[in-house]
Motif scaffolding. Structure first.
Motif, PDB file in Angstrom:
ATOM      1  N   ASN A 157      29.152 -23.265   9.331  1.00  0.00           N
ATOM      2  CA  ASN A 157      29.659 -22.266  10.562  1.00  0.00           C
ATOM      3  C   ASN A 157      30.675 -23.355  11.329  1.00  0.00           C
ATOM      4  O   ASN A 157      30.627 -23.533  12.098  1.00  0.00           O
ATOM      5  CB  ASN A 157      28.975 -21.470  10.968  1.00  0.00           C
ATOM      6  CG  ASN A 157      29.398 -20.479  11.696  1.00  0.00           C
ATOM      7  OD1 ASN A 157      29.092 -20.356  13.017  1.00  0.00           O
ATOM      8  ND2 ASN A 157      30.007 -19.838  11.300  1.00  0.00           N
ATOM      9  N   PRO A 158      31.192 -23.928  10.152  1.00  0.00           N
ATOM     10  CA  PRO A 158      32.383 -25.403  11.001  1.00  0.00           C
ATOM     11  C   PRO A 158      33.333 -24.200  11.810  1.00  0.00           C
ATOM     12  O   PRO A 158      34.058 -24.844  13.040  1.00  0.00           O
ATOM     13  CB  PRO A 158      33.221 -25.730   9.429  1.00  0.00           C
ATOM     14  CG  PRO A 158      32.912 -24.680   8.901  1.00  0.00           C
ATOM     15  CD  PRO A 158      31.919 -24.200   9.170  1.00  0.00           C
ATOM     16  N   THR A 159      34.000 -22.518  11.813  1.00  0.00           N
ATOM     17  CA  THR A 159      34.758 -22.111  12.004  1.00  0.00           C
ATOM     18  C   THR A 159      33.755 -21.505  13.813  1.00  0.00           C
ATOM     19  O   THR A 159      34.516 -21.165  14.481  1.00  0.00           O
ATOM     20  CB  THR A 159      34.971 -21.367  11.264  1.00  0.00           C
ATOM     21  OG1 THR A 159      34.509 -20.132  11.604  1.00  0.00           O
ATOM     22  CG2 THR A 159      36.069 -21.109  10.189  1.00  0.00           C
ATOM     23  N   ASN A 160      32.607 -22.218  14.051  1.00  0.00           N
ATOM     24  CA  ASN A 160      32.071 -21.757  15.453  1.00  0.00           C
ATOM     25  C   ASN A 160      31.963 -23.119  16.018  1.00  0.00           C
ATOM     26  O   ASN A 160      31.380 -22.981  16.568  1.00  0.00           O
ATOM     27  CB  ASN A 160      31.597 -20.761  14.523  1.00  0.00           C
ATOM     28  CG  ASN A 160      30.551 -20.313  15.839  1.00  0.00           C
ATOM     29  OD1 ASN A 160      31.272 -19.795  17.101  1.00  0.00           O
ATOM     30  ND2 ASN A 160      29.358 -19.636  16.340  1.00  0.00           N
ATOM     31  N   GLY A 161      32.599 -23.779  15.619  1.00  0.00           N
ATOM     32  CA  GLY A 161      31.873 -25.619  16.026  1.00  0.00           C
ATOM     33  C   GLY A 161      33.199 -25.918  16.619  1.00  0.00           C
ATOM     34  O   GLY A 161      34.133 -26.270  16.088  1.00  0.00           O
ATOM     35  N   LYS A 177      38.779 -27.600  15.511  1.00  0.00           N
ATOM     36  CA  LYS A 177      39.378 -29.629  15.777  1.00  0.00           C
ATOM     37  C   LYS A 177      40.218 -29.541  14.599  1.00  0.00           C
ATOM     38  O   LYS A 177      40.972 -29.331  14.787  1.00  0.00           O
ATOM     39  CB  LYS A 177      38.851 -30.558  16.761  1.00  0.00           C
ATOM     40  CG  LYS A 177      39.688 -31.531  16.662  1.00  0.00           C
ATOM     41  CD  LYS A 177      38.905 -32.474  17.517  1.00  0.00           C
ATOM     42  CE  LYS A 177      39.932 -34.189  17.481  1.00  0.00           C
ATOM     43  NZ  LYS A 177      38.855 -34.902  18.086  1.00  0.00           N
ATOM     44  N   ALA A 178      38.814 -29.599  13.916  1.00  0.00           N
ATOM     45  CA  ALA A 178      39.441 -30.455  12.131  1.00  0.00           C
ATOM     46  C   ALA A 178      40.566 -28.924  12.057  1.00  0.00           C
ATOM     47  O   ALA A 178      41.673 -29.377  11.098  1.00  0.00           O
ATOM     48  CB  ALA A 178      38.725 -30.470  11.527  1.00  0.00           C
ATOM     49  N   PHE A 179      39.560 -27.586  11.616  1.00  0.00           N
ATOM     50  CA  PHE A 179      40.552 -26.505  11.816  1.00  0.00           C
ATOM     51  C   PHE A 179      42.209 -26.361  11.742  1.00  0.00           C
ATOM     52  O   PHE A 179      43.357 -26.225  11.437  1.00  0.00           O
ATOM     53  CB  PHE A 179      40.036 -25.372  11.358  1.00  0.00           C
ATOM     54  CG  PHE A 179      39.058 -25.602  10.452  1.00  0.00           C
ATOM     55  CD1 PHE A 179      39.894 -25.409   8.678  1.00  0.00           C
ATOM     56  CD2 PHE A 179      37.922 -25.159  10.296  1.00  0.00           C
ATOM     57  CE1 PHE A 179      38.070 -25.491   8.081  1.00  0.00           C
ATOM     58  CE2 PHE A 179      36.821 -24.623   9.690  1.00  0.00           C
ATOM     59  CZ  PHE A 179      36.716 -25.301   8.308  1.00  0.00           C
TER      60      PHE A 179
END
Length: 132
Positions: A62-66, A71-73
Motif C-alpha cells: 500500500n505505498p499510495t497510503n504511506g 513522496k516517491a510517486f
C-alpha cells in the motif's frame, strides 16, 4: 520494468536452448519492494494467466497510503500517488472481478517469530471486498 518482466524476459528465455522451462507454469516472487512488485504484476496480469501464483517475502504494501510512497510517486509520476494506484497491489486487489481466485503467499518475519500465510482470496465486489 513491467514490460521487461512480463514480456521481454520470457521472450528471451524461450530462445535459450537446453533449459527445461515451462513458461505456462511460472510464478513470480520478490522481497520487500520486490515483493510488492511481484504481487502487483501478478494482479495486473491475472486475466492473461501470466503467473500461476505470487509470493512476497516481507513485502512493502500500500505505498499510495504511506508517506514514503506518496513522496516517491509524487516525485516520479506526473499524477503522483493517484497515478500510483494502478501499481499499488492493495488498490489492485479491490479491482479484481467477483469470484477471482488469487494464489498469493505472503511471508512476514518479526523479531519474535516467523509467520507464513497462504491466502486463497475470493474477491467479492459490491460489499465485502477480498475475503482472506
Amino acid at each position: 520494468m513491467y514490460t521487461y518482466i512480463t514480456s521481454e524476459l520470457p521472450s528471451l528465455l524461450r530462445t535459450l536452448d537446453g533449459l527445461p522451462l515451462d513458461l505456462t507454469r511460472q510464478s513470480i516472487f520478490g522481497h520487500s519492494m520486490g515483493g510488492h512488485g511481484a504481487i502487483a504484476l501478478y494482479l495486473r496480469t491475472i486475466t492473461a494467466g501470466a503467473y500461476k501464483s505470487a509470493s512476497a517475502f516481507a513485502p512493502a504494501l500500500n505505498p499510495t497510503n504511506g508517506q514514503w510512497g506518496i513522496k516517491a510517486f509524487n516525485g516520479y509520476l506526473q499524477d503522483g500517488a493517484k497515478e500510483g494506484e494502478k501499481w499499488d497491489s492493495t488498490c489492485l486487489i479491490w479491482e479484481m472481478p467477483e469470484g477471482t481466485r488469487l494464489n498469493v503467499l505472503i511471508d512476514v518475519v518479526s523479531a519474535l517469530y516467523l509467520r507464513s500465510s497462504v491466502f486463497e482470496v475470493d474477491v467479492h465486489s459490491g460489499g465485502g471486498g477480498p475475503v482472506l
